[in-house]
Motif scaffolding. Structure first.
Motif, short mmCIF file in Angstrom:
data_model
loop_
_atom_site.label_atom_id
_atom_site.label_comp_id
_atom_site.label_asym_id
_atom_site.label_seq_id
_atom_site.Cartn_x
_atom_site.Cartn_y
_atom_site.Cartn_z
N ALA A 75 62.30 12.12 -5.80
CA ALA A 75 61.82 11.74 -7.13
C ALA A 75 62.98 11.56 -8.10
CB ALA A 75 60.85 12.80 -7.66
N VAL A 76 63.98 12.44 -8.01
CA VAL A 76 65.16 12.33 -8.86
C VAL A 76 65.92 11.03 -8.54
CG1 VAL A 76 67.42 13.33 -9.39
CG2 VAL A 76 65.41 14.82 -9.18
N LEU A 77 66.13 10.77 -7.26
CA LEU A 77 66.83 9.55 -6.84
C LEU A 77 66.02 8.30 -7.20
CD1 LEU A 77 68.06 10.69 -3.31
CD2 LEU A 77 69.44 10.52 -5.38
N PHE A 104 67.96 14.75 -15.57
CA PHE A 104 68.45 13.40 -15.24
C PHE A 104 67.28 12.48 -14.92
CE2 PHE A 104 69.64 10.26 -12.06
CZ PHE A 104 70.76 9.66 -12.62
N MET A 105 66.32 12.97 -14.16
CA MET A 105 65.15 12.18 -13.80
C MET A 105 64.36 11.76 -15.04
SD MET A 105 61.90 13.30 -11.40
CE MET A 105 61.19 14.32 -12.71
N LEU A 106 64.14 12.71 -15.95
CA LEU A 106 63.39 12.41 -17.17
C LEU A 106 64.13 11.40 -18.05
CD1 LEU A 106 62.12 16.00 -18.10
CD2 LEU A 106 60.79 14.11 -17.14
N CYS A 117 66.29 9.08 -16.96
CA CYS A 117 66.21 7.78 -16.30
C CYS A 117 64.84 7.13 -16.50
CB CYS A 117 66.50 7.92 -14.80
SG CYS A 117 68.25 8.07 -14.40
N LEU A 118 63.79 7.91 -16.38
CA LEU A 118 62.44 7.38 -16.58
C LEU A 118 62.24 6.95 -18.03
CD1 LEU A 118 60.21 9.80 -14.46
CD2 LEU A 118 60.73 7.41 -13.97
N SER A 119 62.77 7.73 -18.97
CA SER A 119 62.65 7.36 -20.39
C SER A 119 63.40 6.07 -20.69
CB SER A 119 63.20 8.49 -21.26
OG SER A 119 62.47 9.68 -21.07
N LEU A 120 64.60 5.93 -20.12
CA LEU A 120 65.39 4.70 -20.31
C LEU A 120 64.69 3.51 -19.65
CD1 LEU A 120 69.02 6.00 -19.69
CD2 LEU A 120 68.03 5.27 -21.87
N SER A 121 64.06 3.76 -18.51
CA SER A 121 63.34 2.69 -17.80
C SER A 121 62.16 2.20 -18.63
CB SER A 121 62.86 3.19 -16.44
OG SER A 121 63.93 3.53 -15.60
N VAL A 122 61.41 3.14 -19.18
CA VAL A 122 60.25 2.79 -20.01
C VAL A 122 60.72 2.02 -21.25
CG1 VAL A 122 58.47 3.75 -21.51
CG2 VAL A 122 58.78 4.66 -19.20
N TYR A 123 61.78 2.52 -21.88
CA TYR A 123 62.31 1.86 -23.09
C TYR A 123 62.80 0.44 -22.78
CZ TYR A 123 65.27 0.87 -27.13
OH TYR A 123 65.84 0.29 -28.22
N TYR A 124 63.55 0.28 -21.70
CA TYR A 124 64.10 -1.04 -21.33
C TYR A 124 62.98 -2.00 -20.97
CZ TYR A 124 66.96 -4.48 -18.86
OH TYR A 124 67.57 -5.65 -18.45
N PHE A 125 62.02 -1.52 -20.20
CA PHE A 125 60.90 -2.38 -19.76
C PHE A 125 60.03 -2.77 -20.95
CE2 PHE A 125 56.69 -2.84 -17.49
CZ PHE A 125 57.03 -4.01 -16.83
N ASP A 126 59.88 -1.87 -21.90
CA ASP A 126 59.04 -2.13 -23.07
C ASP A 126 59.68 -3.17 -24.00
OD1 ASP A 126 56.65 -1.47 -24.64
OD2 ASP A 126 58.07 -0.65 -26.09
N LEU A 182 68.74 22.06 -9.71
CA LEU A 182 67.37 21.59 -9.88
C LEU A 182 67.10 21.23 -11.34
CD1 LEU A 182 64.43 21.14 -8.94
CD2 LEU A 182 64.05 23.60 -9.32
N ILE A 183 67.48 22.11 -12.26
CA ILE A 183 67.19 21.90 -13.69
C ILE A 183 67.88 20.65 -14.21
CG2 ILE A 183 67.48 22.88 -16.01
CD1 ILE A 183 67.27 25.68 -14.65
#
Length: 276
Positions: free
Chosen positions: A162-164, A259-261, A263-272, A253-254
């Protein structure tokens, strides 16, 4: 309802490309190979041979055998297979005709990205559950030792993916290329993060404060799949030392989840913000 349709479409896409089918065939071959090897007379005689030693612990022997199944080479191969499996999910979404159809549906762009993310994670969880559960059943049935903690590796390996995968989604959005997404993420996973995992050894050889600062800085920014694997093995093997404190022990882990959060936030922002 539409959100889960996106999740299902991600899973359906993996089946349609036959990648997941090939993965299950490969995993089935590995399971059959393990079952065959464990049934060999030479292998069966090892516990009896070692049992002559007063220090021999049969339970620990079985646990070590399980950990051997998720050793570093196995981890490397399995994660690269998963990276290959998931690298096309975002570029295929962005293909002309497909992206217009997806955006025409009454669903937010955030849900589109999260749907792709959850769909990919579910796929990998199913594949890992199939592989690891059957290996555990074979070893447990043969040895008589039912070490349930080994099944935790399903959760840990899914978390590592999930992180990767969060980085795979981000690079897929930026490059729009399956090949570039694959190359970038394979190189980041190996050798980049594997080198960062042994930064302490590197700093002992190169005792330079500037090098130490740079390595530590990069280490804490990037995900730590190899350290997470080591943490998983310590938990499964019962060798986890928590005396150093919760954050220090679970730091890989923490920081990887952070890092995962990100990346997902940046992905949502870029896609939006992107106009397709």
């Amino acid at each position: 309802m539409i959100f889960w349709a996106i999740v299902k479409n991600t899973i359906r896409e993996a089946f349609s490309k036959k990648i997941l089918l090939l993965l299950f065939i490969l995993f089935s071959f590995v399971i059959l190979l393990i079952a065959t090897v464990i049934n060999l007379d030479a292998v069966e005689g090892i516990p009896q041979l070692l049992g002559t030693s007063p220090d021999f612990n049969y339970y620990s022997f079985v646990v070590r055998m399980e950990l051997l199944m998720i050793s570093q080479p196995s981890f490397l191969i399995v994660m690269i297979l998963f990276i290959i499996l998931s690298s096309s999910f975002i570029p295929s979404l962005l293909q002309k005709g497909n992206i217009e159809l997806t955006l025409s549906k009454p669903v937010s762009r955030t849900n589109i990205i999260l749907g792709r993310f959850i769909g990919g994670v579910i796929l990998v969880f199913i594949a890992l559950a199939y592989l690891i559960t059957l290996i555990w059943l074979i070893i447990s049935a043969k040895s008589g030792v039912w070490h349930f903690a080994f099944l935790l590796s399903i959760i840990w390996y899914t978390l590592i993916f999930a992180v990767l995968y969060s980085l795979i989604i981000l690079t897929g959005l930026i490059t729009k290329s399956t090949v570039m997404t694959l190359i970038i993420n394979v190189l980041i996973f190996f050798p980049f993060t594997s080198i960062l995992a042994v930064k302490d050894d590197i700093m002992q050889v190169a005792s330079n404060k500037v090098i130490a600062f740079i390595l530590n800085f990069i280490y804490y920014i990037f995900p730590k799949p190899w350290d997470m694997r080591s943490l998983c093995n310590d938990i499964i093997g019962g060798t986890l030392n928590t005396s150093a404190g919760f954050f220090y022990v679970y730091q890989p882990l923490i920081t990887s989840l952070i890092f995962m959060l990100v990346c997902l936030s940046l992905s949502v922002y870029y896609f939006d913000k992107k106009d397709y």
